[in-house]
Design a protein around this motif. Structure first.
Motif, PDB file in Angstrom:
ATOM      1  N   UNK A 110       0.807  -1.123  -0.049  1.00  0.00           N
ATOM      2  CA  UNK A 110      -0.015   0.102  -0.128  1.00  0.00           C
ATOM      3  C   UNK A 110       0.884   1.393  -0.097  1.00  0.00           C
ATOM      4  N   UNK A 111       1.802   1.391   0.776  1.00  0.00           N
ATOM      5  CA  UNK A 111       2.856   2.363   0.820  1.00  0.00           C
ATOM      6  C   UNK A 111       3.297   2.735  -0.499  1.00  0.00           C
ATOM      7  N   UNK A 112       3.931   1.480  -1.112  1.00  0.00           N
ATOM      8  CA  UNK A 112       4.572   1.698  -2.542  1.00  0.00           C
ATOM      9  C   UNK A 112       3.883   2.109  -3.530  1.00  0.00           C
ATOM     10  N   UNK A 113       2.421   2.227  -3.297  1.00  0.00           N
ATOM     11  CA  UNK A 113       1.511   2.569  -4.272  1.00  0.00           C
ATOM     12  C   UNK A 113       0.534   1.657  -4.988  1.00  0.00           C
ATOM     13  N   UNK A 114       0.649   0.482  -4.464  1.00  0.00           N
ATOM     14  CA  UNK A 114      -0.301  -0.610  -4.947  1.00  0.00           C
ATOM     15  C   UNK A 114      -1.742  -0.360  -4.573  1.00  0.00           C
ATOM     16  N   UNK A 115      -2.596  -0.272  -5.519  1.00  0.00           N
ATOM     17  CA  UNK A 115      -3.944   0.058  -5.380  1.00  0.00           C
ATOM     18  C   UNK A 115      -4.628  -1.097  -4.752  1.00  0.00           C
ATOM     19  N   UNK A 116      -4.374  -1.477  -3.294  1.00  0.00           N
ATOM     20  CA  UNK A 116      -5.303  -2.422  -2.703  1.00  0.00           C
ATOM     21  C   UNK A 116      -6.196  -1.852  -1.837  1.00  0.00           C
ATOM     22  N   UNK A 117      -7.262  -2.754  -1.450  1.00  0.00           N
ATOM     23  CA  UNK A 117      -8.321  -2.371  -0.491  1.00  0.00           C
ATOM     24  C   UNK A 117      -8.366  -3.529   0.485  1.00  0.00           C
ATOM     25  N   UNK A 118      -8.601  -2.915   2.094  1.00  0.00           N
ATOM     26  CA  UNK A 118      -8.572  -3.913   2.916  1.00  0.00           C
ATOM     27  C   UNK A 118      -9.905  -4.369   3.122  1.00  0.00           C
ATOM     28  N   UNK A 119     -10.044  -5.861   3.176  1.00  0.00           N
ATOM     29  CA  UNK A 119     -11.346  -6.272   3.011  1.00  0.00           C
ATOM     30  C   UNK A 119     -11.729  -7.027   4.421  1.00  0.00           C
ATOM     31  N   UNK A 120     -10.641  -7.796   4.972  1.00  0.00           N
ATOM     32  CA  UNK A 120     -10.937  -8.212   6.281  1.00  0.00           C
ATOM     33  C   UNK A 120      -9.956  -8.482   7.082  1.00  0.00           C
ATOM     34  N   UNK A 121     -10.161  -8.902   8.376  1.00  0.00           N
ATOM     35  CA  UNK A 121      -9.006  -9.401   9.134  1.00  0.00           C
ATOM     36  C   UNK A 121      -8.877 -11.076   8.622  1.00  0.00           C
ATOM     37  N   UNK A 122      -7.618 -11.661   8.884  1.00  0.00           N
ATOM     38  CA  UNK A 122      -7.647 -13.084   8.929  1.00  0.00           C
ATOM     39  C   UNK A 122      -6.907 -13.622   9.946  1.00  0.00           C
ATOM     40  N   UNK A 123      -6.162 -12.846  10.933  1.00  0.00           N
ATOM     41  CA  UNK A 123      -5.588 -13.388  12.082  1.00  0.00           C
ATOM     42  C   UNK A 123      -5.090 -12.187  12.986  1.00  0.00           C
ATOM     43  N   UNK A 124      -5.061 -12.403  14.483  1.00  0.00           N
ATOM     44  CA  UNK A 124      -4.622 -11.243  15.055  1.00  0.00           C
ATOM     45  C   UNK A 124      -3.848 -11.943  16.531  1.00  0.00           C
ATOM     46  N   UNK A 125      -2.897 -11.243  16.934  1.00  0.00           N
ATOM     47  CA  UNK A 125      -2.146 -11.723  18.075  1.00  0.00           C
ATOM     48  C   UNK A 125      -1.407 -13.164  17.929  1.00  0.00           C
ATOM     49  N   UNK A 126      -0.830 -13.226  16.455  1.00  0.00           N
ATOM     50  CA  UNK A 126      -0.111 -14.605  16.280  1.00  0.00           C
ATOM     51  C   UNK A 126       1.207 -14.394  16.856  1.00  0.00           C
ATOM     52  N   UNK A 127       1.626 -15.648  17.558  1.00  0.00           N
ATOM     53  CA  UNK A 127       2.903 -15.400  18.265  1.00  0.00           C
ATOM     54  C   UNK A 127       4.016 -15.642  17.370  1.00  0.00           C
ATOM     55  N   UNK A 128       5.286 -14.842  17.789  1.00  0.00           N
ATOM     56  CA  UNK A 128       6.531 -15.259  17.197  1.00  0.00           C
ATOM     57  C   UNK A 128       7.346 -15.755  18.256  1.00  0.00           C
ATOM     58  N   UNK A 129       8.620 -16.296  17.745  1.00  0.00           N
ATOM     59  CA  UNK A 129       9.642 -16.870  18.925  1.00  0.00           C
ATOM     60  C   UNK A 129      10.976 -16.516  18.381  1.00  0.00           C
ATOM     61  N   UNK A 130      11.895 -16.332  19.486  1.00  0.00           N
ATOM     62  CA  UNK A 130      13.188 -16.209  19.296  1.00  0.00           C
ATOM     63  C   UNK A 130      13.878 -17.683  19.364  1.00  0.00           C
ATOM     64  N   UNK A 131      14.499 -18.364  18.289  1.00  0.00           N
ATOM     65  CA  UNK A 131      15.178 -19.461  18.312  1.00  0.00           C
ATOM     66  C   UNK A 131      16.604 -19.069  18.265  1.00  0.00           C
ATOM     67  N   UNK A 132      17.401 -19.803  19.141  1.00  0.00           N
ATOM     68  CA  UNK A 132      18.715 -19.801  19.114  1.00  0.00           C
ATOM     69  C   UNK A 132      19.555 -21.112  19.255  1.00  0.00           C
ATOM     70  N   UNK A 133      20.621 -21.074  19.037  1.00  0.00           N
ATOM     71  CA  UNK A 133      21.535 -22.205  18.739  1.00  0.00           C
ATOM     72  C   UNK A 133      21.580 -22.826  20.304  1.00  0.00           C
ATOM     73  N   UNK A 134      21.453 -24.132  20.284  1.00  0.00           N
ATOM     74  CA  UNK A 134      21.520 -24.639  21.850  1.00  0.00           C
ATOM     75  C   UNK A 134      22.951 -24.427  22.429  1.00  0.00           C
ATOM     76  N   UNK A 135      22.890 -24.071  23.788  1.00  0.00           N
ATOM     77  CA  UNK A 135      24.044 -23.631  24.459  1.00  0.00           C
ATOM     78  C   UNK A 135      24.795 -22.391  24.305  1.00  0.00           C
ATOM     79  N   UNK A 136      24.027 -21.683  23.517  1.00  0.00           N
ATOM     80  CA  UNK A 136      24.615 -20.190  23.195  1.00  0.00           C
ATOM     81  C   UNK A 136      24.445 -19.249  24.289  1.00  0.00           C
ATOM     82  N   UNK A 137      23.677 -19.463  25.430  1.00  0.00           N
ATOM     83  CA  UNK A 137      23.368 -18.540  26.603  1.00  0.00           C
ATOM     84  C   UNK A 137      22.642 -17.278  26.126  1.00  0.00           C
ATOM     85  N   UNK A 138      22.028 -17.420  24.944  1.00  0.00           N
ATOM     86  CA  UNK A 138      21.172 -16.155  24.433  1.00  0.00           C
ATOM     87  C   UNK A 138      19.793 -16.567  25.280  1.00  0.00           C
TER      88      UNK A 138
END
Length: 340
Positions: A110-138
């Motif tokens: 939308x910001x770049x000029x594509x002429x799109x219209x918002x029609x509906x929500x499809x999901x909200x509050x979907x979780x994301x995770x931080x994945x790290x190498x085992x033993x990294x200490x992060x």
């Protein structure tokens, strides 16, 4: 006798021709719409396609296909491994009519000029995770300073990560961000070629194999970085086929009603895990503290639109887009007029 007869015929022919010409736009519109082309980011790790959420329910139950069968209109599902950035290109080239997208990809388009219209929500509050190498200490986002972190740029995952970082006073500038798509990021983390990755359930699959640790999620950050998803339509398609759009949104509600019944949670997990080639336990773990009735309502309510506006503002602040905009003006006019 011939001349008067011709004049009489012309008196009837003129209004009849005018009436026929008046119907031509409607006839042309009906003739033009042979198929509806829908784009979806492909989240599957296997040979089948999966978009998760309402998309998988719609396809399994053939809801759109049945809704438009009487008009002979075909539904063409197009799945893109390149996710949002590639789908935006398809919109720009007139190759798709509708798309189920995460918030950032839809916002960038939308910001770049594509002429799109918002029609509906499809999901909200979907979780994301931080994945790290085992033993990294992060253990925290602060521990990522100077580390190599994989993020799929141009997708909702990037905006999710930026929002999570911002909640801790950080930004991408504090890290060494590597642009990798979802599958490549998982492979790189498993091979210890990067220190960490930000993503969704694909990271849970690594943890189940002992190839990654998940020290935190957006839930641990008070919801900062949770993802919203939307259904958007090409402006030309929405304007030229308002009845088809209305019919499609009405049909979508069948899937939404099934999906937002929490009693269908186990069936939904089995459906998505089968299509996406994820062990069911991964989705069970992901959704154990969430209700489907909270994730999948399709209404463009003030809370949802407010979250989208926050996403637009953050994308502008982080320079992911150049031109911020008002989400209220993005809503398809016919939906706004109907108070939807």
């Amino acid at each position: 006798m011939n001349l008067p007869f011709k004049r009489v015929i012309s008196l009837f022919a003129a209004p009849a021709l005018a009436g026929l010409l008046g119907c031509l736009p409607l006839l042309a519109q009906a003739a033009e719409l042979k198929e509806i082309r829908i784009a979806v980011p492909d989240l599957s790790a296997g040979t089948q396609h999966s978009g998760g959420g309402v998309v998988d329910v719609l396809r399994q139950q053939q809801i759109f296909e049945k809704a438009f069968a009487d008009q002979g209109i075909k539904i063409q599902w197009n799945f893109f491994k390149g996710a949002g950035p590639v789908i935006n290109e398809a919109f720009a080239n007139g190759q798709v009519d509708l798309a189920y997208l995460g918030d950032l990809a839809a916002i960038i388009g939308k910001s770049n000029g594509l002429d799109t219209r918002l029609l509906s929500a499809s999901a909200r509050g979907v979780k994301h995770y931080l994945g790290v190498v085992p033993g990294s200490g992060i253990k925290t986002l602060e521990d990522l300073k100077g580390k190599r972190v994989a993020v799929f740029r141009g997708t909702a995952t990037q905006l999710s990560f930026d929002a999570a970082l911002a909640s801790r006073g950080l930004s991408e500038k504090d890290l060494k961000v590597v642009n990798l798509d979802f599958n490549a990021a998982v492979a790189a983390l498993a091979a210890k070629q990067i220190d960490a990755s930000w993503g969704s359930t694909g990271l849970s699959a690594l943890r189940s194999k002992g190839l990654a640790e998940l020290p935190l999620s957006t839930k641990d950050l008070g919801g900062a970085g949770s993802v919203q998803s939307v259904l958007v339509g090409a402006g030309k398609f929405v304007d030229e086929h308002p009845e088809a759009v209305e019919k499609l949104l009405k049909a979508q509600q069948q899937a939404v009603q099934w999906l937002t019944q929490d009693s269908n949670k186990d069936a939904y997990i089995q459906l998505v895990s089968g299509l996406a080639s994820y062990p069911p336990v991964i989705l069970q773990e992901d959704l154990k503290d969430q209700r489907l009735s909270e994730i999948f309502p399709s209404t463009l309510d003030p809370v949802f639109l407010g979250k989208l506006q926050e996403s637009v503002d953050l994308a502008a602040k982080e320079r992911l887009i150049r031109k911020p905009f008002k989400v209220d003006a993005w809503v398809a006019p016919q939906l706004a007029a109907a108070g939807l």
